[in-house]
Design a protein around this motif. Structure first.
Motif, PDB file in Angstrom:
ATOM      1  N   VAL A  17       9.699  15.247   6.754  1.00  0.00           N
ATOM      2  CA  VAL A  17       9.098  13.916   6.684  1.00  0.00           C
ATOM      3  C   VAL A  17       9.017  13.450   5.227  1.00  0.00           C
ATOM      4  O   VAL A  17       9.372  12.322   4.895  1.00  0.00           O
ATOM      5  CB  VAL A  17       7.686  13.965   7.326  1.00  0.00           C
ATOM      6  N   GLU A  18       8.554  14.363   4.349  1.00  0.00           N
ATOM      7  CA  GLU A  18       8.386  13.964   2.943  1.00  0.00           C
ATOM      8  C   GLU A  18       9.734  13.597   2.300  1.00  0.00           C
ATOM      9  O   GLU A  18       9.819  12.631   1.546  1.00  0.00           O
ATOM     10  CB  GLU A  18       7.698  15.078   2.146  1.00  0.00           C
ATOM     11  N   GLN A  19      10.790  14.347   2.620  1.00  0.00           N
ATOM     12  CA  GLN A  19      12.117  14.024   2.066  1.00  0.00           C
ATOM     13  C   GLN A  19      12.598  12.641   2.508  1.00  0.00           C
ATOM     14  O   GLN A  19      13.143  11.881   1.725  1.00  0.00           O
ATOM     15  CB  GLN A  19      13.136  15.091   2.497  1.00  0.00           C
ATOM     16  N   VAL A  20      12.381  12.332   3.793  1.00  0.00           N
ATOM     17  CA  VAL A  20      12.805  11.025   4.322  1.00  0.00           C
ATOM     18  C   VAL A  20      12.069   9.897   3.608  1.00  0.00           C
ATOM     19  O   VAL A  20      12.661   8.913   3.172  1.00  0.00           O
ATOM     20  CB  VAL A  20      12.530  10.919   5.846  1.00  0.00           C
ATOM     21  N   VAL A  21      10.753  10.058   3.502  1.00  0.00           N
ATOM     22  CA  VAL A  21       9.938   8.978   2.933  1.00  0.00           C
ATOM     23  C   VAL A  21      10.206   8.824   1.444  1.00  0.00           C
ATOM     24  O   VAL A  21      10.270   7.704   0.917  1.00  0.00           O
ATOM     25  CB  VAL A  21       8.441   9.225   3.222  1.00  0.00           C
ATOM     26  N   SER A  22      10.430   9.927   0.765  1.00  0.00           N
ATOM     27  CA  SER A  22      10.756   9.877  -0.659  1.00  0.00           C
ATOM     28  C   SER A  22      12.059   9.091  -0.870  1.00  0.00           C
ATOM     29  O   SER A  22      12.158   8.225  -1.751  1.00  0.00           O
ATOM     30  CB  SER A  22      10.885  11.301  -1.188  1.00  0.00           C
ATOM     31  N   SER A  23      13.047   9.357  -0.023  1.00  0.00           N
ATOM     32  CA  SER A  23      14.333   8.649  -0.102  1.00  0.00           C
ATOM     33  C   SER A  23      14.137   7.160   0.196  1.00  0.00           C
ATOM     34  O   SER A  23      14.672   6.285  -0.502  1.00  0.00           O
ATOM     35  CB  SER A  23      15.310   9.280   0.891  1.00  0.00           C
ATOM     36  N   LYS A  61       0.844  -1.205   0.000  1.00  0.00           N
ATOM     37  CA  LYS A  61       0.000   0.000   0.000  1.00  0.00           C
ATOM     38  C   LYS A  61       0.876   1.251   0.000  1.00  0.00           C
ATOM     39  O   LYS A  61       2.014   1.206   0.465  1.00  0.00           O
ATOM     40  CB  LYS A  61      -0.867   0.031   1.274  1.00  0.00           C
ATOM     41  N   PRO A  62       0.335   2.395  -0.452  1.00  0.00           N
ATOM     42  CA  PRO A  62       1.115   3.630  -0.331  1.00  0.00           C
ATOM     43  C   PRO A  62       1.171   4.091   1.134  1.00  0.00           C
ATOM     44  O   PRO A  62       0.222   3.877   1.889  1.00  0.00           O
ATOM     45  CB  PRO A  62       0.325   4.638  -1.183  1.00  0.00           C
ATOM     46  N   VAL A  63       2.253   4.718   1.517  1.00  0.00           N
ATOM     47  CA  VAL A  63       2.421   5.254   2.871  1.00  0.00           C
ATOM     48  C   VAL A  63       1.655   6.571   2.959  1.00  0.00           C
ATOM     49  O   VAL A  63       1.744   7.387   2.046  1.00  0.00           O
ATOM     50  CB  VAL A  63       3.921   5.541   3.132  1.00  0.00           C
ATOM     51  N   LYS A  64       0.930   6.773   4.064  1.00  0.00           N
ATOM     52  CA  LYS A  64       0.208   8.046   4.243  1.00  0.00           C
ATOM     53  C   LYS A  64       1.012   8.971   5.138  1.00  0.00           C
ATOM     54  O   LYS A  64       1.387   8.584   6.245  1.00  0.00           O
ATOM     55  CB  LYS A  64      -1.164   7.788   4.885  1.00  0.00           C
ATOM     56  N   LEU A  65       1.273  10.186   4.672  1.00  0.00           N
ATOM     57  CA  LEU A  65       2.050  11.151   5.453  1.00  0.00           C
ATOM     58  C   LEU A  65       1.117  12.162   6.104  1.00  0.00           C
ATOM     59  O   LEU A  65       0.377  12.862   5.425  1.00  0.00           O
ATOM     60  CB  LEU A  65       3.048  11.898   4.554  1.00  0.00           C
ATOM     61  N   ARG A  66       1.180  12.244   7.436  1.00  0.00           N
ATOM     62  CA  ARG A  66       0.313  13.168   8.171  1.00  0.00           C
ATOM     63  C   ARG A  66       0.905  14.579   8.236  1.00  0.00           C
ATOM     64  O   ARG A  66       0.190  15.558   8.204  1.00  0.00           O
ATOM     65  CB  ARG A  66       0.093  12.654   9.598  1.00  0.00           C
ATOM     66  N   TYR A  67       2.229  14.659   8.399  1.00  0.00           N
ATOM     67  CA  TYR A  67       2.886  15.966   8.547  1.00  0.00           C
ATOM     68  C   TYR A  67       4.064  16.037   7.560  1.00  0.00           C
ATOM     69  O   TYR A  67       5.224  16.025   7.975  1.00  0.00           O
ATOM     70  CB  TYR A  67       3.420  16.142   9.977  1.00  0.00           C
ATOM     71  N   HIS A  74      -1.748  18.580  17.053  1.00  0.00           N
ATOM     72  CA  HIS A  74      -0.586  19.445  16.799  1.00  0.00           C
ATOM     73  C   HIS A  74       0.732  18.738  17.129  1.00  0.00           C
ATOM     74  O   HIS A  74       0.851  18.047  18.131  1.00  0.00           O
ATOM     75  CB  HIS A  74      -0.670  20.711  17.652  1.00  0.00           C
ATOM     76  N   GLU A  75       1.717  18.916  16.273  1.00  0.00           N
ATOM     77  CA  GLU A  75       3.108  18.544  16.589  1.00  0.00           C
ATOM     78  C   GLU A  75       3.991  19.703  16.145  1.00  0.00           C
ATOM     79  O   GLU A  75       3.644  20.443  15.222  1.00  0.00           O
ATOM     80  CB  GLU A  75       3.520  17.252  15.863  1.00  0.00           C
ATOM     81  N   ALA A  76       5.127  19.870  16.802  1.00  0.00           N
ATOM     82  CA  ALA A  76       6.043  20.960  16.448  1.00  0.00           C
ATOM     83  C   ALA A  76       6.438  20.848  14.977  1.00  0.00           C
ATOM     84  O   ALA A  76       6.615  19.749  14.464  1.00  0.00           O
ATOM     85  CB  ALA A  76       7.285  20.898  17.324  1.00  0.00           C
TER      86      ALA A  76
END
Length: 371
Positions: free
Chosen positions: A281-287, A229-235, A307-309
């Motif tokens: 987060v997106e850069q990590v997951v893309s890599s 499945k595709p990974v879902k990114l929340r932040y 909320h998260e920082a």
């Protein structure tokens, strides 16, 4: 403090009695394996492994360490276990470690993290009075203890503590508790032959094989990939200090060696990655997806989330200059090692053997890096 740059010294750990709370968790299992490989006698105190599958069970840790399966909130049981184990050094990792879970169960999060830490420090105090030779306690904290100012510069150990969500806030409280107990331990030095040195360690977002925690980015990625499945990114735009789990553990072990020899090192310490590995987060997951190959993909989750920082960065100048610690594996390597682990697991390989091999590669890499 002298800059004597002690390296991790297997001879130092050989035969040492080490007590690890939270030893059935992800970080606790890696730490116990590393200690055991250096010849330490490891006693663990923890609840049952928190996930299924679990690194603790995959590595057959019951064969390797003395295990107390019990709750950190059970003070009499904890005190008895510590007295029985007679440790030289204690690592306190037991915690409710998840931000999202802390919103759902704030009371339990505060009980485990805050009272659990008081119980541990009080149990050490009681054990010391029963002539247990505890020299050092390493309290494992988090980068989320700092007031969330979303600063572009990295947080330093002297920055204001706070934490908005119950998890971060409960861990910031443990830092205040540790500071108070450090003074209790010092005041009681006359009663004890040796004072107990108490340090606090704050690390960034760790990744590595064997982490199956719910609602944590990299485990979520691997679970989704294994299910096709595709990974879902929340932040996707949240920026975090990413590092392989062996990086902060290396710091904890080095610090324990230092404070065992010199109580001046009993303070707070940051262990985070190099600046270029503090990314979104997106850069990590893309890599991760491109390294995995085979149709691994991600998508942005547009639902509302707690909320998260936005930005968390750690300034590790103190650890670098006074401990001689520095990251050995960049994020690229950390992701590759994590993928190697998950693929081995997926092909029913021996996870303990692979963990030991990766620890060995890390240590040898760091030695060649040093000389």
């Amino acid at each position: 403090m002298p800059d004597n740059r002690i390296r991790i010294n297997a001879d130092f750990w050989k035969g040492k009695n080490v007590f690890v709370t939270g030893h059935t968790g992800f970080k606790g299992t890696w730490l116990s394996l590393w200690l055991q490989g250096m010849g330490a006698n490891v006693t663990g105190y923890s609840l049952q492994p928190p996930t299924e599958p679990s690194l603790f069970e995959l590595c057959r840790m019951k064969e390797m360490v003395t295990s107390y399966i019990a709750d950190i909130r059970d003070m009499p049981s904890l005190t008895e276990a510590i007295i029985e184990a007679a440790p030289d050094i204690v690592f306190h990792l037991a915690a409710q470690p998840l931000v999202r879970a802390s919103y759902l169960n704030p009371i339990e999060t505060y009980e485990i993290n805050t009272m659990g830490t008081i119980n541990l420090l009080e149990a050490v105090r009681q054990a010391k009075k029963s002539s247990v030779p505890i020299q050092a306690v390493i309290h494992v904290s988090t980068d989320k203890v700092y007031s969330q100012l979303d600063e572009e510069r990295g947080y330093r150990e002297t920055d204001r503590l706070g934490g908005g969500d119950p998890y971060s806030n409960s861990k910031a409280l443990t830092e205040l508790i540790v500071t108070s107990y450090r003074q209790i331990y010092e005041k009681e030095e006359s009663e004890w032959s040796e004072p107990v040195a108490l340090a606090s360690v704050r690390a960034g977002n760790v990744i590595g094989g064997g982490d199956w925690a719910e609602d944590r980015l990299i485990p979520d990625c691997f679970k989704a990939i294994l299910q096709g499945k595709p990974v879902k990114l929340r932040y996707p735009q949240a920026v975090r200090p990413w590092q392989h789990v062996l990086e902060p553990l290396h710091g904890y072990l080095l610090l324990a060696q230092h404070i065992y020899e010199d109580k001046q090192y009993a303070e707070a310490w940051n262990f985070g990655p190099n600046e270029e590995d503090t990314i979104s987060v997106e850069q990590v997951v893309s890599s991760l997806c491109s390294k995995w190959g085979d149709q691994a993909a991600y998508q942005i989750d547009s639902d509302e989330h707690p909320h998260e920082a936005h930005v968390l960065r750690l300034d590790c100048t103190k650890s670098r200059t006074l401990l001689g610690w520095s990251p050995r594996w960049n994020l690229d390597m950390a992701i590759s090692k994590s993928i190697e682990w998950v693929k081995t697991y997926d092909q029913l390989g021996d996870c303990r053997e692979l963990c030991n091999k990766q620890i060995q590669e890390y240590v040898e890499g760091s030695e060649s890096h040093d000389h």
